[in-house]
Design a protein around this motif. Structure first.
Motif, PDB file in Angstrom:
ATOM      1  N   TYR A 180       0.856  -1.184   0.000  1.00  0.00           N
ATOM      2  CA  TYR A 180       0.000   0.000   0.000  1.00  0.00           C
ATOM      3  C   TYR A 180       0.892   1.235   0.000  1.00  0.00           C
ATOM      4  O   TYR A 180       1.972   1.238   0.586  1.00  0.00           O
ATOM      5  CB  TYR A 180      -0.883  -0.017   1.258  1.00  0.00           C
ATOM      6  CG  TYR A 180      -2.016   0.984   1.247  1.00  0.00           C
ATOM      7  CD1 TYR A 180      -3.208   0.692   0.599  1.00  0.00           C
ATOM      8  CD2 TYR A 180      -1.901   2.199   1.899  1.00  0.00           C
ATOM      9  CE1 TYR A 180      -4.265   1.588   0.599  1.00  0.00           C
ATOM     10  CE2 TYR A 180      -2.949   3.107   1.905  1.00  0.00           C
ATOM     11  CZ  TYR A 180      -4.134   2.804   1.260  1.00  0.00           C
ATOM     12  OH  TYR A 180      -5.177   3.693   1.249  1.00  0.00           O
ATOM     13  N   LEU A 181       0.442   2.291  -0.654  1.00  0.00           N
ATOM     14  CA  LEU A 181       1.222   3.520  -0.684  1.00  0.00           C
ATOM     15  C   LEU A 181       1.308   4.148   0.703  1.00  0.00           C
ATOM     16  O   LEU A 181       0.348   4.122   1.472  1.00  0.00           O
ATOM     17  CB  LEU A 181       0.591   4.536  -1.641  1.00  0.00           C
ATOM     18  CG  LEU A 181       0.551   4.173  -3.124  1.00  0.00           C
ATOM     19  CD1 LEU A 181      -0.108   5.294  -3.915  1.00  0.00           C
ATOM     20  CD2 LEU A 181       1.945   3.889  -3.659  1.00  0.00           C
ATOM     21  N   SER A 182       2.446   4.741   1.007  1.00  0.00           N
ATOM     22  CA  SER A 182       2.603   5.449   2.269  1.00  0.00           C
ATOM     23  C   SER A 182       1.712   6.689   2.302  1.00  0.00           C
ATOM     24  O   SER A 182       1.444   7.326   1.276  1.00  0.00           O
ATOM     25  CB  SER A 182       4.064   5.874   2.451  1.00  0.00           C
ATOM     26  OG  SER A 182       4.199   6.772   3.548  1.00  0.00           O
ATOM     27  N   LEU A 183       1.279   7.044   3.489  1.00  0.00           N
ATOM     28  CA  LEU A 183       0.539   8.296   3.661  1.00  0.00           C
ATOM     29  C   LEU A 183       1.355   9.501   3.204  1.00  0.00           C
ATOM     30  O   LEU A 183       0.803  10.557   2.918  1.00  0.00           O
ATOM     31  CB  LEU A 183       0.156   8.475   5.134  1.00  0.00           C
ATOM     32  CG  LEU A 183      -0.957   7.565   5.678  1.00  0.00           C
ATOM     33  CD1 LEU A 183      -1.086   7.750   7.186  1.00  0.00           C
ATOM     34  CD2 LEU A 183      -2.276   7.865   5.000  1.00  0.00           C
ATOM     35  N   SER A 184       2.665   9.330   3.138  1.00  0.00           N
ATOM     36  CA  SER A 184       3.527  10.425   2.672  1.00  0.00           C
ATOM     37  C   SER A 184       3.182  10.862   1.262  1.00  0.00           C
ATOM     38  O   SER A 184       3.503  11.978   0.853  1.00  0.00           O
ATOM     39  CB  SER A 184       4.995   9.981   2.704  1.00  0.00           C
ATOM     40  OG  SER A 184       5.383   9.588   3.988  1.00  0.00           O
ATOM     41  N   CYS A 185       2.534   9.988   0.494  1.00  0.00           N
ATOM     42  CA  CYS A 185       2.226  10.280  -0.904  1.00  0.00           C
ATOM     43  C   CYS A 185       0.901  11.019  -1.089  1.00  0.00           C
ATOM     44  O   CYS A 185       0.564  11.414  -2.208  1.00  0.00           O
ATOM     45  CB  CYS A 185       2.161   8.986  -1.716  1.00  0.00           C
ATOM     46  SG  CYS A 185       3.716   8.093  -1.785  1.00  0.00           S
ATOM     47  N   ASP A 186       0.158  11.187  -0.017  1.00  0.00           N
ATOM     48  CA  ASP A 186      -1.182  11.750  -0.148  1.00  0.00           C
ATOM     49  C   ASP A 186      -1.195  13.073  -0.903  1.00  0.00           C
ATOM     50  O   ASP A 186      -2.070  13.323  -1.735  1.00  0.00           O
ATOM     51  CB  ASP A 186      -1.817  11.948   1.232  1.00  0.00           C
ATOM     52  CG  ASP A 186      -2.430  10.667   1.771  1.00  0.00           C
ATOM     53  OD1 ASP A 186      -2.380   9.634   1.080  1.00  0.00           O
ATOM     54  OD2 ASP A 186      -2.968  10.706   2.895  1.00  0.00           O
ATOM     55  N   HIS A 187      -0.238  13.934  -0.590  1.00  0.00           N
ATOM     56  CA  HIS A 187      -0.216  15.270  -1.198  1.00  0.00           C
ATOM     57  C   HIS A 187       1.032  15.490  -2.056  1.00  0.00           C
ATOM     58  O   HIS A 187       1.393  16.627  -2.349  1.00  0.00           O
ATOM     59  CB  HIS A 187      -0.295  16.343  -0.104  1.00  0.00           C
ATOM     60  CG  HIS A 187      -1.524  16.218   0.755  1.00  0.00           C
ATOM     61  ND1 HIS A 187      -2.769  16.592   0.321  1.00  0.00           N
ATOM     62  CD2 HIS A 187      -1.675  15.728   2.015  1.00  0.00           C
ATOM     63  CE1 HIS A 187      -3.658  16.370   1.286  1.00  0.00           C
ATOM     64  NE2 HIS A 187      -3.020  15.835   2.319  1.00  0.00           N
ATOM     65  N   LEU A 188       1.647  14.387  -2.469  1.00  0.00           N
ATOM     66  CA  LEU A 188       2.887  14.467  -3.232  1.00  0.00           C
ATOM     67  C   LEU A 188       2.591  14.280  -4.723  1.00  0.00           C
ATOM     68  O   LEU A 188       2.180  13.197  -5.147  1.00  0.00           O
ATOM     69  CB  LEU A 188       3.844  13.370  -2.746  1.00  0.00           C
ATOM     70  CG  LEU A 188       5.330  13.572  -2.957  1.00  0.00           C
ATOM     71  CD1 LEU A 188       5.828  14.794  -2.194  1.00  0.00           C
ATOM     72  CD2 LEU A 188       6.088  12.323  -2.491  1.00  0.00           C
TER      73      LEU A 188
END
Length: 328
Positions: free
Chosen positions: A193-201
């Motif tokens: 699953y994608l990291s939450l770090s990618c939410d706004h990246l």
């Protein structure tokens, strides 16, 4: 998938009916007969349960009822196989065989995963044709449908009988986007699953455009939003006619709202997690570390938190309630 290990349609009907009634055991006084556990391919992970006879049990609830009263019906949705939709965007024969049986045993409908890795194999290009066909078939049978937007990879977790990773074009970004995956303290990534770090990246490729100007990259949240909007548009007719009654959204590994803290597959520098290990923090990708610095003023996570298969008593962090000076 069709041979059911030598079992015919009658056996499939028995297994589905058994699961349906077993689900009601907590609220229904059943009429039972001798049964045995049945197992067969994909079916074993979804429908295998002890066979129970007596369909009239649905109307024999004694929980909270006066004598002579009939319990209100409980809508039950049967989980479809994880590989209901195949890689070639067709419905598996096994799933097609299940639908009339689901109807016959009196279930309200089905629940099915809508896999990101199946439906957006090219950035911004969506193929929901098989799911629309499934909805068509359910509508014809009078079955309702619950769908799950499954943005995680399938394979290697409890109950996983197939391998459906997240879209391949995501993996192509691994070298250039260090925030892509959750990582443990050894820097081993979780690719479920994608990291939450990618939410706004804004690092994810846009949909193809016939225009001369290239569209901007998308953020993680835009990936999810675009996917769900496309699914809504593709299934609008079945939303309006009442066949598609619920859309759930998976929010982490296994579709659960959690971090991938207990990997069942071995990672590069560690053996797989085993119950009842406490797992590990998954906050070591650059984005999560930056968030920690911003919110908590810490450069690194707590220490003394143990390894995947430790118990709480094996760590200074958990055995002290998180207040030990060793964690600062």
């Amino acid at each position: 998938p069709r041979n059911l290990c030598g079992k015919g349609e009658e056996m499939l009907r028995g297994e589905l009916g058994g699961l349906f009634l077993a689900f009601l055991l907590l609220t229904v006084a059943p009429v039972c007969s001798q049964g045995r556990i049945m197992r067969s391919g994909s079916l074993s992970s979804l429908f295998s349960t002890r066979m129970v006879a007596g369909r009239n049990a649905l109307k024999r609830s004694t929980s909270g009822l006066h004598r002579g009263e009939i319990a209100p019906p409980v809508p039950v949705f049967m989980m479809m196989p994880l590989d209901t939709v195949l890689e070639n965007h067709t419905l598996s024969q096994f799933s097609l065989d299940c639908l009339p049986v689901v109807k016959e045993i009196g279930a309200a409908g089905i629940m099915v995963d809508v896999w990101w890795g199946r439906c957006e194999m090219t950035p911004g290009v969506y193929n929901f044709a098989a799911y629309v066909e499934l909805l068509d078939r359910c509508a014809a049978l009078g079955l309702k449908v619950q769908t799950v937007m499954s943005f995680h990879g399938c394979g290697g977790n409890i109950g996983d009988t197939v391998n459906i990773p997240i879209p391949e074009w995501i993996f192509a970004l691994e070298e250039s986007v260090p925030n892509l995956w959750y990582r443990d303290k050894r820097n081993d990534p979780s690719r479920e699953y994608l990291s939450l770090s990618c939410d706004h990246l804004p690092v994810f490729p846009p949909a193809p455009s016939g225009r001369r100007a290239k569209l901007p990259n998308r953020t993680g949240l835009e990936l999810y939003s675009n996917f769900m909007s496309a699914f809504r548009d593709a299934t609008q007719a079945h939303i309006k006619n009442g066949t598609l009654v619920e859309i759930q959204v998976g929010c982490g590994p296994c579709g659960e709202l959690r971090y991938p803290s207990y990997p069942l597959n071995a990672r590069e520098h560690h053996v797989p997690w085993c119950w009842p290990g406490i797992g590990e923090f998954q906050c070591y990708d650059p984005g999560m570390l930056a968030d920690m610095k911003s919110v908590l003023g810490r450069d690194t996570p707590p220490t003394g938190t143990g390894d995947y298969n430790d118990g709480p008593e094996d760590t200074t962090f958990f055995s002290s309630g998180g207040s030990s000076s060793a964690t600062i």
